[in-house]
Design an enzyme around this catalytic site. Structure first.
Site, short mmCIF file in Angstrom:
data_model
loop_
_atom_site.label_atom_id
_atom_site.label_comp_id
_atom_site.label_asym_id
_atom_site.label_seq_id
_atom_site.Cartn_x
_atom_site.Cartn_y
_atom_site.Cartn_z
N HIS A 1 1.70 9.15 -3.56
CA HIS A 1 0.25 8.94 -3.43
C HIS A 1 -0.13 8.70 -1.96
O HIS A 1 0.56 9.13 -1.06
CB HIS A 1 -0.20 7.81 -4.35
CG HIS A 1 0.24 8.01 -5.77
ND1 HIS A 1 -0.36 8.91 -6.63
CD2 HIS A 1 1.27 7.46 -6.48
CE1 HIS A 1 0.25 8.90 -7.81
NE2 HIS A 1 1.25 8.03 -7.74
N GLU B 1 -0.72 1.11 -5.88
CA GLU B 1 0.60 1.73 -5.83
C GLU B 1 0.89 2.36 -4.48
O GLU B 1 2.00 2.25 -3.94
CB GLU B 1 0.74 2.78 -6.93
CG GLU B 1 2.11 3.45 -6.94
CD GLU B 1 2.22 4.62 -7.90
OE1 GLU B 1 3.29 5.24 -7.92
OE2 GLU B 1 1.23 4.91 -8.59
N HIS C 1 7.91 5.35 -6.30
CA HIS C 1 6.68 5.09 -7.04
C HIS C 1 6.71 3.71 -7.70
O HIS C 1 7.76 3.08 -7.81
CB HIS C 1 6.47 6.15 -8.12
CG HIS C 1 6.09 7.49 -7.58
ND1 HIS C 1 4.81 7.97 -7.61
CD2 HIS C 1 6.85 8.45 -6.99
CE1 HIS C 1 4.78 9.18 -7.06
NE2 HIS C 1 6.00 9.49 -6.68
N GLU D 1 10.75 4.61 -10.30
CA GLU D 1 9.57 3.86 -10.73
C GLU D 1 9.94 2.38 -10.71
O GLU D 1 10.69 1.91 -11.56
CB GLU D 1 9.13 4.29 -12.12
CG GLU D 1 8.62 5.72 -12.21
CD GLU D 1 7.16 5.85 -11.78
OE1 GLU D 1 6.59 4.87 -11.26
OE2 GLU D 1 6.58 6.94 -11.96
#
Length: 230
Positions: free
Chosen positions: A10, A24, A79, A144
């Site tokens: 992102h 995030e 992430h 993650e």
């Protein structure tokens, strides 16, 4: 020279998941920068590029195109999760492709090493059809690191010390998976000269340590005993 491409997910106009006062994109970048610094400060035999090192917007295709054009040896996308769960999980591409077994082997090393550094619940080693895993020409994995919308995970993610643990798990995992060598530790003396200290052994019995010191002194080497607890 091992080429490592770090991809903080992102960024810019794309905040990624949000929750508990966290974004995030910010956490991904913090962790990735810490991973980069640990690898560069403590290991050698590698080069690192990042998809971004600031809060900018970047498409998925731009990220993978850069890694492919550079000829990266490994692609790691970082992430933070969301959706009501808790814990850590990692992914590789779920298709059938040459090198999948090696991709999985490398991911397993990184995943297991991260779990040794953090106290997240282990959600497992998974596969998915993510762009950054599918369109990369080299082994790639995606991590993650906790759930931003889970209060306990978010509390950990608010701690810089905990982010350091996540980053160290990634860095050490990459180093082990890719065969990076630790840098030699240098001891700088007050006069500015640098010396390299050589450890010749560790002994449980002091008499054995004394014997080794005497052997070294007899051979013309200055030596001493340093006592530590294991």
């Amino acid at each position: 020279m091992v080429k490592i491409f770090l991809d903080p997910g992102h960024g810019g106009s794309d905040p990624g998941a949000t929750g508990n006062g966290l974004k995030e994109k910010d956490l991904n970048l913090k962790i990735a920068l810490k991973v980069r610094d640990i690898l560069n400060n403590e290991y050698e035999g590698h080069d690192i590029r990042m998809s971004r090192n600031s809060d900018i917007t970047k498409s998925l295709s731009a990220r993978t195109d850069e890694a492919n054009a550079w000829g990266a040896n490994y692609y790691l996308s970082i992430h933070i999760n969301a959706g009501g769960g808790t814990g850590f999980e990692s992914f590789i591409y779920n298709g059938n492709y040459p090198g999948k077994q090696e991709t999985d082997r490398l991911r397993n090393i990184i995943h297991d090493t991260i779990m040794q550094h953090v106290d997240f619940q282990d959600r497992g080693k998974k596969e998915a059809n993510f762009h950054v895993l599918r369109e990369t020409a080299m082994p790639a994995s995606l991590t993650e690191n906790g759930f931003i919308d889970h209060s306990n995970d978010a509390q950990k993610l608010k701690s810089d010390a905990f982010l350091n643990k996540i980053a160290r798990g990634h860095a050490v995992g990459l180093a082990e998976a890719l065969g990076l060598q630790k840098k030699e530790k240098k001891t700088e003396q007050p006069n500015g000269e640098i010396y390299y200290r050589v450890i010749t052994g560790s002994f449980k019995e002091k008499e054995n340590a004394d014997k080794r010191v005497q052997e070294l002194k007899n051979a013309g080497f200055d030596s001493f005993i340093d006592i530590f607890k294991g």
